[in-house]
Design a protein around this motif. Structure first.
Motif, PDB file in Angstrom:
ATOM      1  N   ASP A 113     -56.966 128.317  79.344  1.00 52.82           N
ATOM      2  CA  ASP A 113     -56.345 127.881  80.607  1.00 52.82           C
ATOM      3  C   ASP A 113     -57.330 127.051  81.424  1.00 52.82           C
ATOM      4  O   ASP A 113     -56.960 126.029  82.030  1.00 52.82           O
ATOM      5  CB  ASP A 113     -55.886 129.090  81.431  1.00 52.82           C
ATOM      6  CG  ASP A 113     -54.643 129.744  80.841  1.00 52.82           C
ATOM      7  OD1 ASP A 113     -53.940 129.084  80.053  1.00 52.82           O
ATOM      8  OD2 ASP A 113     -54.385 130.922  81.156  1.00 52.82           O
ATOM      9  N   HIS A 116     -57.469 123.622  79.811  1.00 50.24           N
ATOM     10  CA  HIS A 116     -56.274 122.779  80.003  1.00 50.24           C
ATOM     11  C   HIS A 116     -56.048 122.392  81.466  1.00 50.24           C
ATOM     12  O   HIS A 116     -55.442 121.363  81.733  1.00 50.24           O
ATOM     13  CB  HIS A 116     -55.028 123.491  79.469  1.00 50.24           C
ATOM     14  CG  HIS A 116     -54.990 123.573  77.967  1.00 50.24           C
ATOM     15  ND1 HIS A 116     -54.892 122.467  77.153  1.00 50.24           N
ATOM     16  CD2 HIS A 116     -55.060 124.638  77.128  1.00 50.24           C
ATOM     17  CE1 HIS A 116     -54.896 122.832  75.887  1.00 50.24           C
ATOM     18  NE2 HIS A 116     -54.992 124.151  75.841  1.00 50.24           N
ATOM     19  N   HIS A 117     -56.501 123.252  82.384  1.00 56.32           N
ATOM     20  CA  HIS A 117     -56.161 122.997  83.798  1.00 56.32           C
ATOM     21  C   HIS A 117     -57.335 122.484  84.641  1.00 56.32           C
ATOM     22  O   HIS A 117     -57.114 121.774  85.611  1.00 56.32           O
ATOM     23  CB  HIS A 117     -55.582 124.273  84.430  1.00 56.32           C
ATOM     24  CG  HIS A 117     -54.218 124.594  83.907  1.00 56.32           C
ATOM     25  ND1 HIS A 117     -53.084 124.010  84.404  1.00 56.32           N
ATOM     26  CD2 HIS A 117     -53.815 125.404  82.888  1.00 56.32           C
ATOM     27  CE1 HIS A 117     -52.028 124.465  83.743  1.00 56.32           C
ATOM     28  NE2 HIS A 117     -52.444 125.305  82.804  1.00 56.32           N
ATOM     29  N   GLU A 127     -51.862 116.581  78.825  1.00 55.12           N
ATOM     30  CA  GLU A 127     -52.058 117.499  79.963  1.00 55.12           C
ATOM     31  C   GLU A 127     -51.280 116.965  81.168  1.00 55.12           C
ATOM     32  O   GLU A 127     -51.845 116.402  82.092  1.00 55.12           O
ATOM     33  CB  GLU A 127     -53.555 117.636  80.290  1.00 55.12           C
ATOM     34  CG  GLU A 127     -54.434 118.048  79.116  1.00 55.12           C
ATOM     35  CD  GLU A 127     -54.190 119.482  78.632  1.00 55.12           C
ATOM     36  OE1 GLU A 127     -53.289 120.176  79.142  1.00 55.12           O
ATOM     37  OE2 GLU A 127     -54.913 119.899  77.714  1.00 55.12           O
ATOM     38  N   THR A 128     -49.987 117.146  81.150  1.00 56.44           N
ATOM     39  CA  THR A 128     -49.134 116.518  82.168  1.00 56.44           C
ATOM     40  C   THR A 128     -48.797 117.462  83.314  1.00 56.44           C
ATOM     41  O   THR A 128     -48.111 117.074  84.249  1.00 56.44           O
ATOM     42  CB  THR A 128     -47.824 116.042  81.516  1.00 56.44           C
ATOM     43  OG1 THR A 128     -47.261 117.144  80.803  1.00 56.44           O
ATOM     44  CG2 THR A 128     -48.076 114.883  80.570  1.00 56.44           C
ATOM     45  N   ASP A 129     -49.260 118.702  83.268  1.00 59.06           N
ATOM     46  CA  ASP A 129     -48.845 119.675  84.280  1.00 59.06           C
ATOM     47  C   ASP A 129     -50.044 120.547  84.678  1.00 59.06           C
ATOM     48  O   ASP A 129     -49.982 121.772  84.599  1.00 59.06           O
ATOM     49  CB  ASP A 129     -47.718 120.535  83.694  1.00 59.06           C
ATOM     50  CG  ASP A 129     -46.928 121.244  84.782  1.00 59.06           C
ATOM     51  OD1 ASP A 129     -47.083 120.890  85.965  1.00 59.06           O
ATOM     52  OD2 ASP A 129     -46.175 122.171  84.437  1.00 59.06           O
ATOM     53  N   GLN A 130     -51.112 119.899  85.100  1.00 63.71           N
ATOM     54  CA  GLN A 130     -52.335 120.648  85.373  1.00 63.71           C
ATOM     55  C   GLN A 130     -52.340 121.278  86.764  1.00 63.71           C
ATOM     56  O   GLN A 130     -51.894 120.669  87.734  1.00 63.71           O
ATOM     57  CB  GLN A 130     -53.549 119.721  85.249  1.00 63.71           C
ATOM     58  CG  GLN A 130     -53.834 119.320  83.805  1.00 63.71           C
ATOM     59  CD  GLN A 130     -55.173 118.630  83.674  1.00 63.71           C
ATOM     60  OE1 GLN A 130     -55.425 117.649  84.356  1.00 63.71           O
ATOM     61  NE2 GLN A 130     -56.022 119.136  82.820  1.00 63.71           N
ATOM     62  N   VAL A 131     -52.869 122.505  86.838  1.00 63.18           N
ATOM     63  CA  VAL A 131     -53.064 123.192  88.116  1.00 63.18           C
ATOM     64  C   VAL A 131     -54.526 123.648  88.140  1.00 63.18           C
ATOM     65  O   VAL A 131     -54.862 124.739  87.668  1.00 63.18           O
ATOM     66  CB  VAL A 131     -52.113 124.410  88.262  1.00 63.18           C
ATOM     67  CG1 VAL A 131     -52.285 125.054  89.637  1.00 63.18           C
ATOM     68  CG2 VAL A 131     -50.665 124.000  88.036  1.00 63.18           C
ATOM     69  N   TRP A 134     -55.585 127.150  89.090  1.00 64.77           N
ATOM     70  CA  TRP A 134     -55.262 128.175  88.084  1.00 64.77           C
ATOM     71  C   TRP A 134     -56.386 128.253  87.038  1.00 64.77           C
ATOM     72  O   TRP A 134     -56.829 129.330  86.645  1.00 64.77           O
ATOM     73  CB  TRP A 134     -53.917 127.857  87.413  1.00 64.77           C
ATOM     74  CG  TRP A 134     -53.597 128.677  86.211  1.00 64.77           C
ATOM     75  CD1 TRP A 134     -53.439 128.223  84.933  1.00 64.77           C
ATOM     76  CD2 TRP A 134     -53.377 130.105  86.152  1.00 64.77           C
ATOM     77  NE1 TRP A 134     -53.152 129.267  84.081  1.00 64.77           N
ATOM     78  CE2 TRP A 134     -53.104 130.422  84.806  1.00 64.77           C
ATOM     79  CE3 TRP A 134     -53.408 131.128  87.103  1.00 64.77           C
ATOM     80  CZ2 TRP A 134     -52.859 131.734  84.385  1.00 64.77           C
ATOM     81  CZ3 TRP A 134     -53.153 132.428  86.687  1.00 64.77           C
ATOM     82  CH2 TRP A 134     -52.882 132.732  85.350  1.00 64.77           C
TER      83      TRP A 134
END
Ligand SMILES: N[C@@H](CCC(=O)N[C@@H](CS)C(=O)NCC(=O)O)C(=O)O
Length: 205
Positions: A113, A116-117, A127-131, A134
């Motif tokens: 995680d 990726h974030h 990686e189109t939805d990164q937070v 998080w």
């Protein structure tokens, strides 16, 4: 022949490869390389076979597809010779499965995680939805898990009981990812380090 769809140097595929190695069965499966970074997992043809869109996944000779490391390793453990990686008794199996979930979620998935974030991860195409927050939160979870595992390994050679199990594989792969990403706590975790060195020797890493 069983087919394992994977990408050799990714952490989760490595879990299945290490399990096969422990069973002496690396040459009894066929590896099918998947271009993860090129987005191959997300193509309609791949998703039709494996809706999880992750590697590894396994295709049996009758066409049955099974995804995710733990079910794959459970299958491998049943069909190939060699010491059990998933437990012999109901109690062992339950304890190993429970600890495996704790390590998978708290260490390996937490590190993934973060990757990726909170980093560029697999790149902007995937990686189109990164937070990012998080990812940072999961770094803290990983560090707590590492401290917890250090305590478990105080006076113990393996993570569950007195035998090597799939939990040692999950944790070893998770710890390597954490090390590569520089996520481990600053303080010395001597039991975890000692155990990691013994696993590296076991796997000739
Ligand atoms: N919990 C899953 C995790 C699988 C997983 O996340 N695999 C990564 C490679 S280490 C992947 O396929 N990533 C592709 C992506 O993020 O698009 C398992 O047990 O197999």
């Amino acid at each position: 022949m069983i087919r394992i769809y994977d990408a050799a140097n990714f952490p989760n595929p490595r879990r299945v490869r290490l399990a096969l190695r422990e069973k002496g069965a690396l040459d009894q499966v066929e590896f099918v390389p998947v271009d993860v970074k090129g987005g191959e997992l997300r193509t309609p043809a791949m998703r039709a076979m494996n809706p999880d869109a992750t590697v590894p996944f396994m295709k049996l000779e009758d066409g049955t597809v099974i995804g995710r490391c733990t079910p794959i390793i459970e299958y491998i453990d049943s069909v190939f010779e060699g010491p059990s990686l998933t437990g012999d008794t109901a109690q062992e199996r339950a304890l190993i499965h429970a600890m495996n979930l704790r390590v998978e979620e708290g260490l390996l998935n937490a590190g993934a995680d973060y990757f990726h974030h909170a980093t560029a991860g697999l790149g902007p195409e995937l990686e189109t939805d990164q937070v990012p927050a998080w990812g940072e939160r999961q770094k803290r979870r990983l560090q707590d898990s590492a401290r917890y595992l250090d305590g478990v390994l105080d006076g113990q050679a393996f993570l569950v009981g007195d035998k090597f199990t799939m939990v040692d594989i999950t944790a070893y792969v998770g710890l390597n990812l954490a090390t590569a990403l520089g996520l481990l706590p600053e303080e010395k975790l001597e039991h975890l380090e000692r155990w990691k060195a013994s696993m590296a020797a076991r796997f000739e890493d």
